[in-house]
Design a protein around this motif. Structure first.
Motif, PDB file in Angstrom:
ATOM      1  N   GLY A 181       0.818  -1.208   0.000  1.00  0.00           N
ATOM      2  CA  GLY A 181       0.000   0.000   0.000  1.00  0.00           C
ATOM      3  C   GLY A 181       0.853   1.260   0.000  1.00  0.00           C
ATOM      4  O   GLY A 181       2.030   1.249  -0.388  1.00  0.00           O
ATOM      5  N   LEU A 182       0.243   2.343   0.444  1.00  0.00           N
ATOM      6  CA  LEU A 182       0.916   3.636   0.462  1.00  0.00           C
ATOM      7  C   LEU A 182       2.238   3.591   1.216  1.00  0.00           C
ATOM      8  O   LEU A 182       3.217   4.228   0.815  1.00  0.00           O
ATOM      9  N   SER A 183       2.299   2.844   2.317  1.00  0.00           N
ATOM     10  CA  SER A 183       3.510   2.826   3.137  1.00  0.00           C
ATOM     11  C   SER A 183       4.719   2.300   2.375  1.00  0.00           C
ATOM     12  O   SER A 183       5.843   2.734   2.619  1.00  0.00           O
ATOM     13  N   LEU A 184       4.514   1.358   1.476  1.00  0.00           N
ATOM     14  CA  LEU A 184       5.631   0.845   0.682  1.00  0.00           C
ATOM     15  C   LEU A 184       6.200   1.958  -0.183  1.00  0.00           C
ATOM     16  O   LEU A 184       7.414   2.189  -0.209  1.00  0.00           O
ATOM     17  N   VAL A 226       9.354  -8.359  -1.018  1.00  0.00           N
ATOM     18  CA  VAL A 226       8.091  -7.703  -0.679  1.00  0.00           C
ATOM     19  C   VAL A 226       6.983  -8.754  -0.683  1.00  0.00           C
ATOM     20  O   VAL A 226       6.893  -9.566  -1.615  1.00  0.00           O
ATOM     21  N   LEU A 227       6.167  -8.733   0.363  1.00  0.00           N
ATOM     22  CA  LEU A 227       5.002  -9.615   0.412  1.00  0.00           C
ATOM     23  C   LEU A 227       3.833  -8.918  -0.267  1.00  0.00           C
ATOM     24  O   LEU A 227       3.388  -7.847   0.170  1.00  0.00           O
ATOM     25  N   GLU A 228       3.328  -9.518  -1.327  1.00  0.00           N
ATOM     26  CA  GLU A 228       2.149  -9.026  -2.040  1.00  0.00           C
ATOM     27  C   GLU A 228       1.156 -10.187  -2.090  1.00  0.00           C
ATOM     28  O   GLU A 228       1.259 -11.074  -2.938  1.00  0.00           O
ATOM     29  N   ILE A 270       6.301  -4.604   8.808  1.00  0.00           N
ATOM     30  CA  ILE A 270       4.893  -4.976   8.660  1.00  0.00           C
ATOM     31  C   ILE A 270       4.061  -3.726   8.393  1.00  0.00           C
ATOM     32  O   ILE A 270       3.887  -2.870   9.256  1.00  0.00           O
ATOM     33  N   SER A 271       3.557  -3.630   7.156  1.00  0.00           N
ATOM     34  CA  SER A 271       2.718  -2.492   6.774  1.00  0.00           C
ATOM     35  C   SER A 271       1.438  -2.993   6.115  1.00  0.00           C
ATOM     36  O   SER A 271       1.008  -2.484   5.086  1.00  0.00           O
ATOM     37  N   THR A 272       0.858  -3.998   6.743  1.00  0.00           N
ATOM     38  CA  THR A 272      -0.383  -4.610   6.287  1.00  0.00           C
ATOM     39  C   THR A 272      -1.530  -4.100   7.177  1.00  0.00           C
ATOM     40  O   THR A 272      -1.291  -3.363   8.136  1.00  0.00           O
ATOM     41  N   PRO A 273      -2.791  -4.463   6.886  1.00  0.00           N
ATOM     42  CA  PRO A 273      -3.912  -3.986   7.708  1.00  0.00           C
ATOM     43  C   PRO A 273      -3.708  -4.234   9.203  1.00  0.00           C
ATOM     44  O   PRO A 273      -3.069  -5.212   9.611  1.00  0.00           O
ATOM     45  N   ASN A 274      -4.275  -3.352  10.004  1.00  0.00           N
ATOM     46  CA  ASN A 274      -4.022  -3.344  11.451  1.00  0.00           C
ATOM     47  C   ASN A 274      -4.274  -4.684  12.125  1.00  0.00           C
ATOM     48  O   ASN A 274      -3.542  -5.080  13.040  1.00  0.00           O
ATOM     49  N   ASN A 275      -5.322  -5.391  11.707  1.00  0.00           N
ATOM     50  CA  ASN A 275      -5.658  -6.662  12.353  1.00  0.00           C
ATOM     51  C   ASN A 275      -4.646  -7.771  12.067  1.00  0.00           C
ATOM     52  O   ASN A 275      -4.697  -8.828  12.699  1.00  0.00           O
ATOM     53  N   ASN A 325       9.112 -15.143  16.319  1.00  0.00           N
ATOM     54  CA  ASN A 325       9.341 -16.564  16.613  1.00  0.00           C
ATOM     55  C   ASN A 325      10.343 -17.184  15.648  1.00  0.00           C
ATOM     56  O   ASN A 325      10.996 -18.184  15.985  1.00  0.00           O
ATOM     57  N   ALA A 326      10.463 -16.602  14.464  1.00  0.00           N
ATOM     58  CA  ALA A 326      11.423 -17.102  13.476  1.00  0.00           C
ATOM     59  C   ALA A 326      12.799 -16.437  13.622  1.00  0.00           C
ATOM     60  O   ALA A 326      13.694 -16.684  12.810  1.00  0.00           O
ATOM     61  N   GLY A 327      12.944 -15.586  14.649  1.00  0.00           N
ATOM     62  CA  GLY A 327      14.238 -14.964  14.895  1.00  0.00           C
ATOM     63  C   GLY A 327      14.506 -13.708  14.096  1.00  0.00           C
ATOM     64  O   GLY A 327      15.662 -13.296  13.958  1.00  0.00           O
ATOM     65  N   LYS A 328      13.462 -13.077  13.587  1.00  0.00           N
ATOM     66  CA  LYS A 328      13.623 -11.849  12.805  1.00  0.00           C
ATOM     67  C   LYS A 328      13.398 -10.614  13.678  1.00  0.00           C
ATOM     68  O   LYS A 328      12.525 -10.617  14.551  1.00  0.00           O
ATOM     69  N   HIS A 329      14.159  -9.575  13.418  1.00  0.00           N
ATOM     70  CA  HIS A 329      13.849  -8.276  14.003  1.00  0.00           C
ATOM     71  C   HIS A 329      12.605  -7.735  13.304  1.00  0.00           C
ATOM     72  O   HIS A 329      12.351  -8.044  12.134  1.00  0.00           O
ATOM     73  N   VAL A 330      11.843  -6.892  14.007  1.00  0.00           N
ATOM     74  CA  VAL A 330      10.556  -6.461  13.469  1.00  0.00           C
ATOM     75  C   VAL A 330      10.375  -4.961  13.626  1.00  0.00           C
ATOM     76  O   VAL A 330      10.641  -4.395  14.683  1.00  0.00           O
ATOM     77  N   MET A 331       9.912  -4.346  12.535  1.00  0.00           N
ATOM     78  CA  MET A 331       9.359  -2.991  12.605  1.00  0.00           C
ATOM     79  C   MET A 331       7.915  -3.092  12.128  1.00  0.00           C
ATOM     80  O   MET A 331       7.644  -3.612  11.048  1.00  0.00           O
ATOM     81  N   VAL A 332       6.987  -2.588  12.945  1.00  0.00           N
ATOM     82  CA  VAL A 332       5.576  -2.702  12.611  1.00  0.00           C
ATOM     83  C   VAL A 332       4.961  -1.312  12.537  1.00  0.00           C
ATOM     84  O   VAL A 332       5.285  -0.421  13.325  1.00  0.00           O
TER      85      VAL A 332
END
Length: 364
Positions: free
Chosen positions: A12-15, A35-37, A72-77, A88-95
Motif C-alpha cells: 500500500g501507500l507505506s511501501l 516484498v510480500l504481495e 509490517i505495513s499490512t492492515p491493522n488486524n 518466533n522465526a528470529g527476525k527483528h521487526v518494525m511494525v
C-alpha cells in the motif's frame, strides 16, 4: 556489519511513500530483500523494480534465512500474527502504527522480542516531522514559558461523494481502523513524547460521515502543572474528516509567555508520494510560506514572528533500528516498545471514555 536484509509486508501507500524510500536512502545499513504481495498485482515491482523478489505468504518470509528484518505495513488486524510469526522465526521487526489492536497483544510481542534478544520497533515516523522537531526545540528553549495548553490536530476535509463505495479496508468497520487508531496513534505518541503519560483521559469517537466507522475523535489529556507553573496542563488532540476550512490547524501551543501557531502537515509524505527520493533536493524542507509563528507579550504589546521550521528526517527511525540491531541493544531504539504500549493504553482508555461518557483515570 553488513546491510540488514529487509522484507516488507504489504504494497500500500507505506511501501511507496515510507519504507522503500527510507530503506534505499540508507544503502550501507539496509537492502530490500523482498516484498510480500498477498494478491499479486504487480505493485511491488512497480515501486521497487522488476528485480525485486515478490512473495505471497508470510511463511515464505519467516522461513527465509536470508531475511534479517521484517517490516509490517499490512492492515491493522494482521499486525499481531505477522509480528509474532516473525519474532518466533528470529527476525527483528518494525511494525506500522498502531502496533496492534490491543494492549495485551502489544505487551505479548514486546515480551517475546525481549525473551529472544530481538529488536521490536514501531514505525512512529511523525516524531521526525519537521514541525514536531521545531516544536520540541521551541519548548526546550523555554521561549513560551511553562506550557499550560497544547492543541494538536490531524484534520482533513473529505465529504462523501455521491454513490460513495468504501475504498478498501481503511473505510470498513471491524478492522481497528477508526481515527483514534490510525491518526490518534501519531498525535498521542507525540504528546507522550513531549509530556509523558497523562493522569486522566476524556475522549469522544465520532462517525462524522455516517458510514459506520468513527473517522473522527476529540481527546483531552489531563496533566499536573508543568515545572514553574501553577496551571494544570491540558492537551487537546483531535482528528476530523469533515474539517471544512481551507487551511487546517496543526498546532496551537500556549505557554505563560507566548504561543506557537502552525498550519498544514509535514512535507515529507507528499514529497515521496510524488515519486521523489530522500536524496532529491528539497526533501524534508518546509517552504517559508508554511512556517509557523510565535507570539509573545511584553511591555503591553504583542509581537509575532515567523519561526523557521526545522528540516524533517524520516530516515532517523531506520537509523535507530540499525543502531539497535548492530549494538544488540534494543534500548537504543528511539521508539521503544514500552512507549508504543502506552500509546495503545491511551487509545483503549479513550475508547472506554467515549463509550461511558466520562473522564478515565490512568493507572501508571
Amino acid at each position: 556489519m553488513a546491510p540488514l536484509r529487509v522484507s516488507i509486508l504489504g504494497t500500500g501507500l507505506s511501501l511507496q511513500a515510507f519504507h522503500y524510500p527510507l530503506i534505499t536512502a540508507l544503502p550501507g545499513k539496509f537492502v530490500l530483500h523482498s516484498v510480500l504481495e498477498r494478491t499479486p498485482r504487480g505493485k511491488a515491482q512497480e515501486v521497487a523494480g522488476n528485480d525485486i523478489k515478490v512473495v505471497t505468504t508470510i511463511d515464505e518470509v519467516v522461513n527465509d534465512k536470508d531475511v534479517d528484518v521484517v517490516v509490517i505495513s499490512t492492515p491493522n488486524n494482521t499486525h499481531f500474527p505477522y509480528a509474532k510469526a516473525a519474532l518466533n522465526a528470529g527476525k527483528h521487526v518494525m511494525v506500522e502504527k498502531p502496533v496492534t489492536p490491543t494492549v495485551e497483544e502489544a505487551e505479548e510481542l514486546a515480551a517475546l522480542a525481549k525473551s529472544k534478544g530481538l529488536v521490536f520497533c514501531v514505525y512512529q515516523n511523525r516524531r521526525w516531522d519537521a514541525d514536531f522537531l521545531t516544536l520540541q526545540k521551541l519548548i526546550k528553549d523555554g521561549k513560551l514559558g511553562p506550557i499550560h495548553e497544547f492543541n494538536s490536530r490531524f484534520d482533513r476535509y473529505r465529504p462523501l461523494p455521491a454513490g460513495h463505495v468504501a475504498a478498501g479496508w481503511k473505510e470498513l468497520p471491524g478492522n481497528h481502523n477508526e481515527a483514534i487508531y490510525n491518526l490518534g496513534s501519531h498525535i498521542i505518541d507525540q504528546a507522550i513524547t513531549l509530556f509523558g503519560v497523562p493522569d486522566r483521559v476524556f475522549n469522544r469517537n465520532i462517525d462524522q460521515r455516517g458510514i459506520g466507522l468513527d473517522e473522527a475523535f476529540e481527546m483531552t489529556l489531563y496533566y499536573p502543572p508543568s515545572a514553574g507553573s501553577k496551571t494544570p496542563l491540558t492537551v487537546n488532540l483531535g482528528a476530523s474528516i469533515l474539517s471544512s476550512v481551507p487551511e487546517q490547524l496543526r498546532y496551537l501551543v500556549k505557554g505563560a509567555n507566548g504561543s506557537y501557531l502552525k498550519f498544514g502537515l509535514d512535507p515529507q509524505e507528499p514529497f515521496l508520494r510524488g515519486g521523489k527520493t530522500v536524496a532529491d533536493e528539497g526533501y524534508g524542507i518546509e517552504p517559508e510560506s508554511a512556517w509557523g509563528s510565535v507570539s509573545t507579550f511584553a511591555d503591553g504589546k504583542w509581537a509575532t514572528e515567523k519561526l523557521k521550521t526545522e528540516n524533517g528526517w524520516y530516515p532517523a527511525i531506520y537509523e535507530s533500528l540499525y543502531d539497535a540491531v548492530e549494538a544488540k541493544d534494543p534500548s537504543r531504539l528511539a521508539v521503544k516498545p514500552e512507549q508504543a504500549i502506552w500509546t495503545m493504553k491511551i487509545i483503549e482508555l479513550g475508547n472506554q471514555s467515549s463509550k461511558e461518557g466520562r473522564i478515565i483515570d490512568v493507572k501508571k
